[in-house]
Design a protein around this motif. Structure first.
Motif, mmCIF file in Angstrom:
data_model
loop_
_atom_site.group_PDB
_atom_site.id
_atom_site.type_symbol
_atom_site.label_atom_id
_atom_site.label_comp_id
_atom_site.label_asym_id
_atom_site.label_seq_id
_atom_site.Cartn_x
_atom_site.Cartn_y
_atom_site.Cartn_z
ATOM 1 N N ALA A 1 -102.097 -93.967 -86.558
ATOM 2 C CA ALA A 1 -101.902 -92.667 -85.911
ATOM 3 C C ALA A 1 -103.123 -91.796 -86.161
ATOM 4 C CB ALA A 1 -100.655 -91.967 -86.434
ATOM 5 N N THR B 1 -101.826 -85.489 -81.052
ATOM 6 C CA THR B 1 -101.601 -86.677 -81.867
ATOM 7 C C THR B 1 -101.494 -87.904 -80.978
ATOM 8 O OG1 THR B 1 -99.198 -86.374 -81.814
ATOM 9 C CG2 THR B 1 -100.374 -85.399 -83.678
ATOM 10 N N TYR C 1 -100.288 -92.296 -81.342
ATOM 11 C CA TYR C 1 -99.710 -93.307 -82.220
ATOM 12 C C TYR C 1 -99.883 -94.711 -81.649
ATOM 13 C CZ TYR C 1 -97.233 -89.363 -84.348
ATOM 14 O OH TYR C 1 -96.926 -88.182 -84.972
ATOM 15 N N ARG D 1 -94.701 -95.696 -82.928
ATOM 16 C CA ARG D 1 -94.310 -94.510 -82.147
ATOM 17 C C ARG D 1 -92.792 -94.365 -82.180
ATOM 18 N NH1 ARG D 1 -96.821 -95.648 -77.787
ATOM 19 N NH2 ARG D 1 -98.727 -94.491 -78.305
ATOM 20 N N THR E 1 -94.499 -90.036 -88.073
ATOM 21 C CA THR E 1 -95.011 -88.745 -87.629
ATOM 22 C C THR E 1 -96.217 -88.357 -88.476
ATOM 23 O OG1 THR E 1 -92.802 -88.019 -86.964
ATOM 24 C CG2 THR E 1 -94.494 -86.316 -87.237
#
Length: 121
Positions: free
Chosen positions: A49, A58, A60, A65, A69
């Protein structure tokens, strides 16, 4: 001296959660994008990420995903990775990296020493 130091790794059961942290020093943290990569035994390092300088953007890897986070607190010079619903295939050494925004390792010029994450029952 520019330095990144990760923490928060450990052993967790499948379905569990961990939060990794990475503290930066030596240059203006908020001026750089940050990322997490990981490397499993016998495999190449892979992108996990990335987060833009201000945290507004952001990106991922497909494999994480919806479960992971990435976030940052520029006031604390700290990058985070919240990992939920962990799977055995998430087992790897996790590295934070600092540099330009992107999913390629070549975009980053500073790396931490890594923290081990093991997902096992």
């Amino acid at each position: 001296q520019v330095q990144l130091v990760e923490s928060g790794g450990g052993l967790v059961q499948p379905g569990g959660s961990l939060r990794l942290s990475c503290v930066g020093s030596g240059r203006t943290f908020s001026s750089y994008s940050m990322a997490w990569f990981r490397q499993a035994p016998g495999k190449e390092r892979e992108f996990v990420a990335t987060i833009y300088r201000g945290g507004g953007s952001t990106y991922y890897a497909d494999s994480v995903r919806g479960r992971f986070t990435i976030s940052r607190d520029n006031a604390k010079n700290t990058l985070y990775l919240q990992m939920n619903n962990l799977k055995p295939e998430d087992t790897a050494v996790y590295y934070c990296a600092q540099g330009l925004y992107g999913s390629s390792a070549s975009s980053y010029d500073t790396w931490g020493q890594g923290t081990q994450v093991t997902v096992s029952s």
